[in-house]
Every structure is written in C-alpha cells, then in structure tokens.
Enzyme design. Sequence first.
Site, PDB file in Angstrom:
ATOM      1  CE  LYS A  40     -58.089  14.785  46.015  1.00  0.00           C
ATOM      2  NZ  LYS A  40     -56.811  15.140  46.350  1.00  0.00           N
ATOM      3  N   GLY A  41     -63.801  18.651  44.845  1.00  0.00           N
ATOM      4  CA  GLY A  41     -63.854  19.836  45.361  1.00  0.00           C
ATOM      5  C   GLY A  41     -65.668  20.162  45.823  1.00  0.00           C
ATOM      6  CD  GLU A 108     -67.368  20.914  39.362  1.00  0.00           C
ATOM      7  OE1 GLU A 108     -67.182  20.492  40.599  1.00  0.00           O
ATOM      8  OE2 GLU A 108     -66.657  20.780  38.475  1.00  0.00           O
ATOM      9  CG  ASP A 109     -65.722  22.698  42.979  1.00  0.00           C
ATOM     10  OD1 ASP A 109     -65.910  23.037  41.548  1.00  0.00           O
ATOM     11  OD2 ASP A 109     -64.713  22.317  43.487  1.00  0.00           O
ATOM     12  CG  ASP A 112     -62.991  28.771  35.694  1.00  0.00           C
ATOM     13  OD1 ASP A 112     -63.346  30.178  35.506  1.00  0.00           O
ATOM     14  OD2 ASP A 112     -61.653  28.529  35.750  1.00  0.00           O
ATOM     15  CE  LYS A 140     -63.684  31.509  38.766  1.00  0.00           C
ATOM     16  NZ  LYS A 140     -62.178  31.335  39.326  1.00  0.00           N
ATOM     17  CB  VAL A 162     -63.020  31.602  45.360  1.00  0.00           C
ATOM     18  CG1 VAL A 162     -63.204  33.043  45.067  1.00  0.00           C
ATOM     19  CG2 VAL A 162     -63.423  30.786  44.420  1.00  0.00           C
ATOM     20  CG  ASP A 168     -57.489  22.428  45.429  1.00  0.00           C
ATOM     21  OD1 ASP A 168     -58.446  22.662  44.564  1.00  0.00           O
ATOM     22  OD2 ASP A 168     -56.546  21.999  45.151  1.00  0.00           O
TER      23      ASP A 168
HETATM   24  P1  IMP Z   1     -63.860  24.343  34.363  1.00  0.00           P
HETATM   25  O1  IMP Z   1     -63.480  23.371  33.472  1.00  0.00           O
HETATM   26  O2  IMP Z   1     -62.768  25.599  33.954  1.00  0.00           O
HETATM   27  O3  IMP Z   1     -65.220  24.976  34.339  1.00  0.00           O
HETATM   28  O4  IMP Z   1     -63.122  24.346  35.817  1.00  0.00           O
HETATM   29  C1  IMP Z   1     -63.624  23.772  36.794  1.00  0.00           C
HETATM   30  C2  IMP Z   1     -62.911  23.385  37.910  1.00  0.00           C
HETATM   31  O5  IMP Z   1     -61.648  24.221  37.753  1.00  0.00           O
HETATM   32  C3  IMP Z   1     -63.634  23.306  38.922  1.00  0.00           C
HETATM   33  O6  IMP Z   1     -64.195  22.138  39.628  1.00  0.00           O
HETATM   34  C4  IMP Z   1     -62.301  23.782  40.144  1.00  0.00           C
HETATM   35  O7  IMP Z   1     -61.798  22.351  40.537  1.00  0.00           O
HETATM   36  C5  IMP Z   1     -61.367  24.478  39.177  1.00  0.00           C
HETATM   37  N1  IMP Z   1     -61.467  25.674  39.648  1.00  0.00           N
HETATM   38  C6  IMP Z   1     -61.973  26.963  38.733  1.00  0.00           C
HETATM   39  N2  IMP Z   1     -61.881  28.042  39.373  1.00  0.00           N
HETATM   40  C7  IMP Z   1     -61.518  27.852  40.391  1.00  0.00           C
HETATM   41  C8  IMP Z   1     -61.395  28.830  41.705  1.00  0.00           C
HETATM   42  O8  IMP Z   1     -61.658  29.844  41.463  1.00  0.00           O
HETATM   43  N3  IMP Z   1     -60.874  28.196  42.671  1.00  0.00           N
HETATM   44  C9  IMP Z   1     -60.555  26.694  42.910  1.00  0.00           C
HETATM   45  N4  IMP Z   1     -60.692  25.829  41.961  1.00  0.00           N
HETATM   46  C10 IMP Z   1     -61.213  26.373  40.799  1.00  0.00           C
END
Ligand code: IMP
Length: 185
Positions: A40-41, A108-109, A112, A140, A162, A168
Amino acid sequence: MPGLKVLLSRKTIAQRVAEMGEEITRDFRGQSIIFVGVLKGAAVFLSDLARQVPLDSTFDFIGVSSYGNRPTAKEDPAGHAAWDSLGEVRLTKDLDQSLADRNVILVEDILDTGLTLNYISKLLQAHQPRSLRIAALLDKPSRRKQPIQAQYIGFTIPDAYVVGYGLDYAERYRNLPDICVLENL
Ligand code: IMP
C-alpha cells in the site's frame, strides 16, 4: 514510546516529486505510460507523481507482502531496533491488465534490501512490456541484498526506519504528510 523526527518535509518531498515527474515526462514525450504502484506504501507517492506527468497514462496496482521486513522487538548490540527480510515475497494482488507492449513505470515507496522490487520486476518482465523503469521515492543502499537498478530515485537516506507519506509501521502513520524517522522503537 516511539518518537517521530522529520527527515524530509512535505515541501522537500513535493519539490523532488515534481522534478521526478519532469524527468519522466521528458523521457516518454509523445508516448503513453502505465504507472504500476506497489500497495500500500506507494499509493501516496504514485498519486502525487502521476499528477506531475502530463502524458497519456493509466494506473494499476500490485500487492505483495514481504515477510519479516518490519522492525522486531529484537535489538542489536548498539541498541537499535532490528528489522530484517527473510527473503520471502508473496503476491497478494495481481495486476488488473496485461502490460504487453506498454511503457511501465513501477512505483515503489522505498528500496531497501531490493528483494521486493527484484521479485516484482521479474513478474512484470514476464508480461513483455515495451519498457520497464523503476521510480522509488527513497533508497537505503546500505541495506541492499540484491542488486536493483532504479532509474528514478527521489532521495538516498541512511539506515533508519521511516514512516509517513504512505510508509507505515504496523499499518500506522501512512497519513503523515512528512517523512519521519521512527525513534525508540
Ligand atoms: P525490500 O524488499 O527490502 O527492498 O523492502 C521494500 C519494502 O520494505 C518497502 O516497500 C516497505 O514496505 C518496507 N520497508 C523497508 N524499509 C522501510 C522503512 O524504513 N519504513 C517503512 N517500510 C519499509
């Protein structure tokens, strides 16, 4: 009690989102695009970004849940709340339409570990789009586990958790207009 500290103000976000919109508009001049938001982000970012792109466009949304990718009660030796991704991504809502021969902007928000976008990119590539680009508001890079190339990045931020502007913690804080660091988790 968790505290909130503003990292990126609504004004700073609005300025950068406008710039990203201009870049996308330049890159796709004269063409149609489809914005695909990750629920949802990314909903808040997508709605602001798309309004900065005066091209023929449509929206779609995809839903995924990535297990464990949330802060846990566990603390690392430095006393920071820890969160980790187990590398497991599951589709919770598929696209409503085919992306074959479309110009796709995957929105995408936050980028990570890269696991979520890697999974979704592969899924979307299977549709054989004409082009596929990624727009991530936040990055990040220090937490990356899988390499991923995003063509449009809003802000590179340090390794902190964050919230706000769609992001969220346990489904809360998505409606904050600023992006804030959630402290003392
Ligand atoms: P990845 O698969 O690790 O790149 O993560 C992406 C998802 O992790 C994002 O769409 C967020 O839902 C969640 N996420 C990662 N870091 C944060 C943060 O600092 N705050 C909130 N959600 C995060």
